[in-house]
Each structure stands twice: as C-alpha cells, then as structure tokens.
Design a protein around this motif. Structure first.
Motif, short mmCIF file in Angstrom:
data_model
loop_
_atom_site.label_atom_id
_atom_site.label_comp_id
_atom_site.label_asym_id
_atom_site.label_seq_id
_atom_site.Cartn_x
_atom_site.Cartn_y
_atom_site.Cartn_z
N LYS A 197 0.88 -1.16 0.00
CA LYS A 197 0.00 0.00 0.00
C LYS A 197 0.91 1.21 0.00
CE LYS A 197 -4.04 1.85 2.36
NZ LYS A 197 -4.96 1.66 3.49
N PHE A 198 0.75 2.05 -1.02
CA PHE A 198 1.56 3.24 -1.08
C PHE A 198 0.83 4.34 -1.81
CE2 PHE A 198 2.86 0.37 -4.48
CZ PHE A 198 2.91 1.16 -5.61
N ARG A 199 1.29 5.54 -1.57
CA ARG A 199 0.73 6.70 -2.26
C ARG A 199 1.69 7.09 -3.36
NH1 ARG A 199 -0.22 7.92 3.36
NH2 ARG A 199 -2.42 7.59 3.75
N LEU A 200 1.13 7.50 -4.49
CA LEU A 200 1.94 7.76 -5.66
C LEU A 200 1.45 9.01 -6.37
CD1 LEU A 200 4.12 6.62 -7.68
CD2 LEU A 200 2.22 5.43 -8.78
N VAL A 201 2.36 9.90 -6.69
CA VAL A 201 2.04 11.04 -7.53
C VAL A 201 2.26 10.60 -8.97
CG1 VAL A 201 2.68 13.40 -8.15
CG2 VAL A 201 2.73 12.69 -5.75
N GLU A 202 1.21 10.63 -9.77
CA GLU A 202 1.29 10.12 -11.14
C GLU A 202 0.27 10.85 -12.00
OE1 GLU A 202 2.77 8.73 -14.01
OE2 GLU A 202 3.49 7.41 -12.43
N GLN A 212 2.29 0.66 3.80
CA GLN A 212 2.17 -0.67 4.39
C GLN A 212 2.82 -1.69 3.46
OE1 GLN A 212 -1.85 -1.93 4.99
NE2 GLN A 212 -1.28 -3.83 5.96
N ILE A 213 3.67 -2.55 4.03
CA ILE A 213 4.33 -3.60 3.24
C ILE A 213 4.28 -4.89 4.05
CG2 ILE A 213 6.46 -4.36 2.15
CD1 ILE A 213 7.30 -1.38 2.09
N GLU A 214 3.70 -5.93 3.47
CA GLU A 214 3.67 -7.24 4.08
C GLU A 214 4.09 -8.26 3.03
OE1 GLU A 214 -0.02 -8.19 6.05
OE2 GLU A 214 -0.36 -6.05 6.42
N PHE A 248 7.20 1.27 -7.33
CA PHE A 248 7.60 0.78 -6.01
C PHE A 248 9.05 0.31 -6.00
CE2 PHE A 248 7.88 -2.21 -2.50
CZ PHE A 248 7.35 -1.44 -1.48
N SER A 249 9.49 -0.31 -7.09
CA SER A 249 10.86 -0.84 -7.14
C SER A 249 11.92 0.26 -7.13
CB SER A 249 11.04 -1.75 -8.35
OG SER A 249 10.99 -1.00 -9.54
N TYR A 250 11.56 1.47 -7.58
CA TYR A 250 12.52 2.57 -7.54
C TYR A 250 12.75 3.08 -6.13
CZ TYR A 250 12.56 2.89 -12.60
OH TYR A 250 12.71 2.61 -13.92
#
Length: 93
Positions: free
Chosen positions: A26-31, A62-64, A50-52
């Motif tokens: 779960k992440f927030r992204l400016v795109e 959140q990362i699981e 996410f990989s960058y």
C-alpha cells in the motif's frame, strides 16, 4: 520471479523449490491521471514505481511479504516441468 534474474548454473537441485508468495503493498503515488486508465499496464506501472524506492513521488504506507515453500505437486504442470529443466541443467554443468 523471472528465470533470467537468478544465476541457475551454480544452483544444486536441493536448493530449488516451489514457493507460494503473497505481497500486500500500500503506497501513495504522484502520477499522471491518464496512467491509470489502461488497467492492463497498471500493475506493471505500480511495481515499477515501487521498485525505484521511496522518493518525493512515492510514499509506502504498508508492506507485508510472506513466502512459504509448498509441495511441488501443488504447482502447475508447466512449473513442474520448469523445475525439472532447472534441476537437469544444474546436474549437467
């Protein structure tokens, strides 16, 4: 995982297994808004972002991650054939 991402030449057959992996990100992204129109490329875009890593355009919240080895018989026939090929290639060289 892609087969070209790991060096298989030095892997013995005892080191190979079939794993069931589960990832919750779960992440927030400016795109750009238009980037989310094509649903076929959405997952690729999100994983690339996410990989960058975290920067001013991406913020993980959140990362699981869970990975568990499973019985080879639970894998698809295609995956079992690939596993056999990998084991045979490591035995021969």
């Amino acid at each position: 995982m892609r087969s070209d991402s790991l060096n298989r030449s030095s892997t013995s057959s005892s080191e190979l297994g079939v794993y069931e992996c589960e990832i919750h990100l779960k992440f927030r992204l400016v795109e750009e808004k238009g980037a989310f129109v094509n649903r076929d490329q959405l997952l690729e875009l999100l994983l690339d972002a996410f990989s960058y890593g975290s920067d001013e355009y991406m913020e993980p919240t959140q990362i699981e991650v869970a990975a568990q080895e499973i019985c080879e018989l639970l894998a698809s026939p295609h995956m079992r054939r690939q596993l056999i090929r990998l084991r045979n290639s490591s035995d021969g060289g």
